[in-house]
Design a protein around this motif. Structure first.
Motif, mmCIF file in Angstrom:
data_model
loop_
_atom_site.group_PDB
_atom_site.id
_atom_site.type_symbol
_atom_site.label_atom_id
_atom_site.label_comp_id
_atom_site.label_asym_id
_atom_site.label_seq_id
_atom_site.Cartn_x
_atom_site.Cartn_y
_atom_site.Cartn_z
ATOM 1 N N LEU A 34 0.873 -1.209 0.203
ATOM 2 C CA LEU A 34 0.118 0.204 -0.363
ATOM 3 C C LEU A 34 1.186 1.380 -0.251
ATOM 4 C CD1 LEU A 34 -2.455 -0.988 3.134
ATOM 5 C CD2 LEU A 34 -2.401 -1.636 0.282
ATOM 6 N N HIS A 35 0.699 1.830 -0.345
ATOM 7 C CA HIS A 35 1.679 3.262 -1.192
ATOM 8 C C HIS A 35 0.768 4.446 -0.161
ATOM 9 C CE1 HIS A 35 -1.240 4.870 -3.311
ATOM 10 N NE2 HIS A 35 -1.826 3.677 -4.301
ATOM 11 N N GLY A 36 1.360 5.001 -0.289
ATOM 12 C CA GLY A 36 1.506 6.689 0.385
ATOM 13 C C GLY A 36 0.475 7.846 -0.122
ATOM 14 N N ILE A 37 0.317 8.786 0.468
ATOM 15 C CA ILE A 37 -0.683 9.537 -0.316
ATOM 16 C C ILE A 37 -0.170 10.316 -1.462
ATOM 17 C CG2 ILE A 37 -0.284 11.435 0.899
ATOM 18 C CD1 ILE A 37 -3.089 12.301 1.366
ATOM 19 N N GLY A 38 -1.504 10.681 -2.896
ATOM 20 C CA GLY A 38 -0.310 10.899 -3.570
ATOM 21 C C GLY A 38 0.674 10.250 -4.598
ATOM 22 N N HIS A 39 0.990 9.227 -3.678
ATOM 23 C CA HIS A 39 1.598 8.012 -4.808
ATOM 24 C C HIS A 39 1.273 7.519 -5.855
ATOM 25 C CE1 HIS A 39 6.300 6.587 -4.666
ATOM 26 N NE2 HIS A 39 5.741 7.735 -5.364
ATOM 27 N N HIS A 40 1.647 6.606 -5.962
ATOM 28 C CA HIS A 40 1.067 5.088 -6.630
ATOM 29 C C HIS A 40 1.562 3.394 -6.594
ATOM 30 C CE1 HIS A 40 3.390 6.280 -10.237
ATOM 31 N NE2 HIS A 40 4.395 6.721 -9.132
ATOM 32 N N TRP A 41 1.413 2.661 -6.961
ATOM 33 C CA TRP A 41 1.842 1.573 -6.604
ATOM 34 C C TRP A 41 3.345 2.120 -7.035
ATOM 35 C CZ3 TRP A 41 4.161 -1.876 -10.262
ATOM 36 C CH2 TRP A 41 4.027 -1.761 -11.682
ATOM 37 N N GLN A 42 3.207 2.262 -8.374
ATOM 38 C CA GLN A 42 5.038 1.818 -8.983
ATOM 39 C C GLN A 42 6.214 2.468 -8.312
ATOM 40 O OE1 GLN A 42 2.787 3.131 -10.645
ATOM 41 N NE2 GLN A 42 2.543 2.642 -12.527
ATOM 42 N N GLY A 43 5.726 3.504 -6.954
ATOM 43 C CA GLY A 43 6.435 3.074 -5.842
ATOM 44 C C GLY A 43 7.467 1.787 -5.793
ATOM 45 N N TRP A 44 6.840 0.889 -5.058
ATOM 46 C CA TRP A 44 7.064 0.014 -5.213
ATOM 47 C C TRP A 44 8.112 -1.202 -5.718
ATOM 48 C CZ3 TRP A 44 6.901 -0.883 -0.191
ATOM 49 C CH2 TRP A 44 5.263 -0.373 0.342
ATOM 50 N N GLN A 45 7.913 -0.321 -6.670
ATOM 51 C CA GLN A 45 9.246 -1.288 -7.773
ATOM 52 C C GLN A 45 10.416 -1.387 -7.437
ATOM 53 O OE1 GLN A 45 8.525 0.940 -11.403
ATOM 54 N NE2 GLN A 45 7.648 -0.559 -12.168
ATOM 55 N N PRO A 46 11.393 -0.742 -6.693
ATOM 56 C CA PRO A 46 12.608 -1.771 -6.584
ATOM 57 C C PRO A 46 12.976 -2.858 -5.925
ATOM 58 C CG PRO A 46 12.820 1.036 -6.525
ATOM 59 C CD PRO A 46 10.711 0.753 -6.405
ATOM 60 N N VAL A 47 11.947 -2.336 -4.898
ATOM 61 C CA VAL A 47 11.729 -3.591 -3.826
ATOM 62 C C VAL A 47 10.915 -4.766 -4.444
ATOM 63 C CG1 VAL A 47 12.472 -2.065 -2.106
ATOM 64 C CG2 VAL A 47 9.832 -2.772 -2.416
ATOM 65 N N LEU A 48 9.917 -5.232 -5.414
ATOM 66 C CA LEU A 48 9.723 -6.016 -6.292
ATOM 67 C C LEU A 48 10.263 -7.099 -6.190
ATOM 68 C CD1 LEU A 48 6.521 -4.059 -8.312
ATOM 69 C CD2 LEU A 48 6.273 -5.563 -6.711
ATOM 70 N N PRO A 49 10.959 -7.349 -7.160
ATOM 71 C CA PRO A 49 12.158 -8.194 -7.379
ATOM 72 C C PRO A 49 12.770 -8.841 -5.519
ATOM 73 C CG PRO A 49 12.810 -6.724 -9.008
ATOM 74 C CD PRO A 49 12.024 -5.933 -7.664
ATOM 75 N N ALA A 50 12.669 -8.739 -4.937
ATOM 76 C CA ALA A 50 13.513 -9.158 -3.674
ATOM 77 C C ALA A 50 11.946 -9.837 -3.009
ATOM 78 C CB ALA A 50 13.574 -8.620 -3.012
ATOM 79 N N LEU A 51 10.957 -9.254 -3.570
ATOM 80 C CA LEU A 51 9.618 -9.666 -2.713
ATOM 81 C C LEU A 51 8.742 -10.718 -3.029
ATOM 82 C CD1 LEU A 51 7.911 -6.131 -1.469
ATOM 83 C CD2 LEU A 51 9.581 -7.628 -0.603
ATOM 84 N N ALA A 52 9.048 -10.645 -4.535
ATOM 85 C CA ALA A 52 8.660 -11.492 -5.499
ATOM 86 C C ALA A 52 9.036 -12.184 -5.619
ATOM 87 C CB ALA A 52 8.028 -11.243 -6.903
ATOM 88 N N ALA A 53 10.380 -12.990 -5.092
ATOM 89 C CA ALA A 53 10.686 -13.621 -4.913
ATOM 90 C C ALA A 53 10.248 -14.974 -4.038
ATOM 91 C CB ALA A 53 12.198 -13.894 -5.388
ATOM 92 N N ARG A 54 9.746 -14.514 -3.316
ATOM 93 C CA ARG A 54 9.217 -15.675 -1.764
ATOM 94 C C ARG A 54 7.627 -15.234 -1.619
ATOM 95 N NH1 ARG A 54 13.426 -14.752 3.153
ATOM 96 N NH2 ARG A 54 15.702 -14.575 1.440
ATOM 97 N N HIS A 55 7.197 -14.121 -2.714
ATOM 98 C CA HIS A 55 5.419 -14.068 -2.017
ATOM 99 C C HIS A 55 4.937 -13.822 -3.172
ATOM 100 C CE1 HIS A 55 6.103 -14.021 2.251
ATOM 101 N NE2 HIS A 55 7.156 -13.107 1.980
ATOM 102 N N ASP A 56 3.427 -14.004 -3.504
ATOM 103 C CA ASP A 56 2.687 -13.539 -4.612
ATOM 104 C C ASP A 56 2.424 -12.031 -4.233
ATOM 105 O OD1 ASP A 56 -0.052 -13.253 -6.019
ATOM 106 O OD2 ASP A 56 -0.928 -14.492 -4.731
ATOM 107 N N VAL A 57 2.714 -10.938 -4.784
ATOM 108 C CA VAL A 57 2.815 -9.946 -4.182
ATOM 109 C C VAL A 57 1.860 -8.766 -4.944
ATOM 110 C CG1 VAL A 57 4.264 -7.651 -4.493
ATOM 111 C CG2 VAL A 57 5.562 -9.880 -4.008
ATOM 112 N N VAL A 58 1.196 -7.904 -4.060
ATOM 113 C CA VAL A 58 -0.138 -7.474 -4.840
ATOM 114 C C VAL A 58 0.199 -6.191 -4.402
ATOM 115 C CG1 VAL A 58 -2.467 -7.314 -5.409
ATOM 116 C CG2 VAL A 58 -1.501 -9.122 -5.231
#
Length: 283
Positions: A34-58
């Motif tokens: 969940l992102h912050g006010i005024g932001h969007h999901w793409q703010g998580w892109q830098p950490v997605l590879p590490a998280l998606a290696a272990r989790h079903d990330v939404v």
């Protein structure tokens, strides 16, 4: 392109539906971002590879932010409405009590999901709601200034600024300690997201009444705060620890208010460690 889901909102709001756009990748136990006010999901892109290696990330665009439409008329943007709406979203996506990580507004919502028994673990990065009144007023003034700047700058000017490190600093240094690490496209698109956020004003208005209270019994909770946060000052992390018995507090050295870009490896590790604690805890 993000996917889209439309789902019924909880009954107190009558027969209403909400539509949310989201990005999903990876395998494993579910993890909602969940992102912050005024932001969007793409703010998580830098950490997605590490998280998606272990989790079903939404990673979602919250209602009224990013490319997600606003909530229906009459549905407020406060915790009492948005947390159940996110619970309904999880049900629609088949996310059974996911781990939840959130930043700023998203951190507050993550804690709300944990308090409601809808999260297996919670990682809150600089969550809202632990401010003094003076700190809240300061934060809202900074956010209001960012919103004003995003709305008055034409997008071509934003894109020109984003091509240089100095221009990116002008655009996004309020939220990043290391704005030069943002790509030109990323800085331009998050400025566009801030400009077009229909949920910004009602969320900010609802936030004037927010002061966190309540425990998350049985849910592993990590509060993480950047040491160079210019919006929600890091001393609020100590206050959060006092109000959340059993939580752990992690400092993020050299990180700003949105730390995922400033230090992706550290932020990813903090989230994964919290998820591991939630997986080990009894359901």
């Amino acid at each position: 392109m993000p996917a889209e889901v439309t789902f019924p909102l909880p009954a107190p709001h009558g027969p209403r539906t909400a539509t949310v756009r989201y990005h999903r990748e990876g395998t494993g136990s579910p993890l909602l971002l969940l992102h912050g006010i005024g932001h969007h999901w793409q703010g998580w892109q830098p950490v997605l590879p590490a998280l998606a290696a272990r989790h079903d990330v939404v990673a979602v665009d919250l209602p009224g932010f990013g490319t997600s439409p606003a909530l229906p008329d009459g549905v407020p943007y406060d915790l009492e409405a948005v947390v159940p709406a996110l619970g309904a979203l999880c049900a629609a996506l088949g996310l059974d009590r996911p781990h939840v990580a959130g930043n700023s507004l998203g951190g507050l919502l993550a804690l709300g999901l944990g308090r409601a028994g809808l999260a297996r673990s919670v990682t809150a990065l600089a969550p809202a709601g632990f401010w003094s009144e003076a700190e809240r007023r300061y934060a809202f003034a900074v956010l209001g200034g960012m919103r004003f700047g995003a709305r008055v700058l034409p997008q071509p000017a934003v894109e020109r600024l984003a091509r240089s490190a100095a221009g990116r600093a002008l655009l996004v240094s309020s939220i990043y300690a290391r704005p030069g690490r943002r790509s030109a496209e990323g800085a331009a698109e998050e400025t566009r997201a801030l400009r077009g956020a229909t949920g910004f004003a009602p969320t900010l208005a609802a936030g004037r009444r927010v002061h966190w209270s309540g425990d998350l019994a049985g849910v592993p909770v990590t509060i993480a705060w950047g040491t160079r946060d210019r919006i929600l000052l890091r001393r609020q992390g100590v206050r959060a620890l006092e109000r959340l018995p059993g939580a752990r507090l992690v400092r993020l050295p050299g990180c700003g208010h949105v730390p995922m870009s400033d230090d992706p490896a550290l932020v990813g590790r903090v989230i994964l460690d919290t998820c591991a604690a939630g997986t080990a805890a009894p359901a």
